[in-house]
Design a protein around this motif. Structure first.
Motif, PDB file in Angstrom:
ATOM      1  N   SER A  64      -1.071  -5.846   3.836  1.00 11.72           N
ATOM      2  CA  SER A  64      -0.360  -5.451   2.569  1.00 11.72           C
ATOM      3  C   SER A  64      -0.507  -5.940   1.286  1.00 11.72           C
ATOM      4  CB  SER A  64       1.305  -5.468   2.893  1.00 11.72           C
ATOM      5  OG  SER A  64       2.061  -5.880   1.796  1.00 11.72           O
ATOM      6  N   GLY A  65      -0.614  -5.449   0.140  1.00  9.89           N
ATOM      7  CA  GLY A  65      -0.873  -6.007  -0.978  1.00  9.89           C
ATOM      8  C   GLY A  65      -0.020  -6.953  -1.452  1.00  9.89           C
ATOM      9  N   THR A  66       1.356  -6.947  -1.108  1.00 16.39           N
ATOM     10  CA  THR A  66       2.158  -7.973  -1.175  1.00 16.39           C
ATOM     11  C   THR A  66       1.936  -9.303  -0.444  1.00 16.39           C
ATOM     12  OG1 THR A  66       4.129  -6.159  -1.842  1.00 16.39           O
ATOM     13  CG2 THR A  66       4.735  -8.318  -1.196  1.00 16.39           C
ATOM     14  N   LYS A  68      -1.019 -10.159   0.127  1.00 16.59           N
ATOM     15  CA  LYS A  68      -2.242 -10.771  -0.458  1.00 16.59           C
ATOM     16  C   LYS A  68      -1.578 -11.538  -1.807  1.00 16.59           C
ATOM     17  CE  LYS A  68      -5.442  -7.753   1.706  1.00 16.59           C
ATOM     18  NZ  LYS A  68      -5.600  -6.319   1.687  1.00 16.59           N
TER      19      LYS A  68
END
Lengths: 135, 135
Positions: A64-66, A68
């Protein structure tokens, strides 16, 4: 037309623990808690009594981008959201003004019909545009 | 009592250029622009028509905390601010709940009588508490 600040979003490792902390510190309670698999997060919105909400997001998986964001920066403010009457129209107007869009069309998010602007067009701030719609 | 999200603040390299960009993108205009030497910034507040404001801050000198933020992270969201009726009382209540305070007593800021909470007590988010008072 941009109307108001809808919410400020904070990325956290543990949503439940963070909800408890924010409830205890600021007297807020979640009005919505939801998994958003397409965004890779579990998210909660906590309205304040006289305007604006605090959103907390926790990554659902390490891709998930979150996840990262958390790895790179640690917990902290992730984005803020501006409310409009019409997200698609607003995205269109902003693109005409040269803003790079992350979402070219509105999609369902926790705050309604939403779209994100690329921070490189807004002085480094990740900004979401949202139009409230019934669930 | 915490009432609402007062503003979201973005740290930028050039305040005037950023004000122009935000005005053009979101139809906002600055209601206040001021140098705050004790905070090492020049700052502007831009109210939205239906609630909440966007603040932009530019460092006044390379020793300013904001200059260091820009060096480390680049331009982006710096903090957000929650409005209360009484900043000193709120800081006192939060300290009793174990929050580490950056400001133990309210001081004059662009948004009124303000105090900052340490991000290590709030899941990495730098949060300002503000009480609006006449200039």
């Amino acid at each position: 037309m941009i109307k108001r600040i809808h919410h400020v979003c904070i990325a956290v490792h543990n949503l439940d623990e963070s909800l408890e902390l924010y409830s205890s510190l600021f007297g807020v309670r979640p009005s919505k808690i939801k998994e958003l698999p397409e965004q890779g997060v579990r998210a909660a919105l906590m309205p304040l009594s006289q305007g604006g909400e605090i959103e907390l997001i926790e990554p659902l998986n390490p891709e998930s981008g979150t996840a990262k964001f958390l790895e790179k920066r640690g917990e902290g403010i992730h984005h803020f959201c501006l409310e409009t009457d019409d997200t698609d129209q607003e995205l269109c107007l902003l693109a005409d003004k040269g803003v790079e869009l992350i979402d070219k069309k509105a999609r369902r998010g926790l705050a309604g019909l939403v779209g994100f602007l690329h921070p490189k067009s807004t002085k480094g701030a990740l900004i979401e545009i949202a139009q409230e719609v019934p669930d």
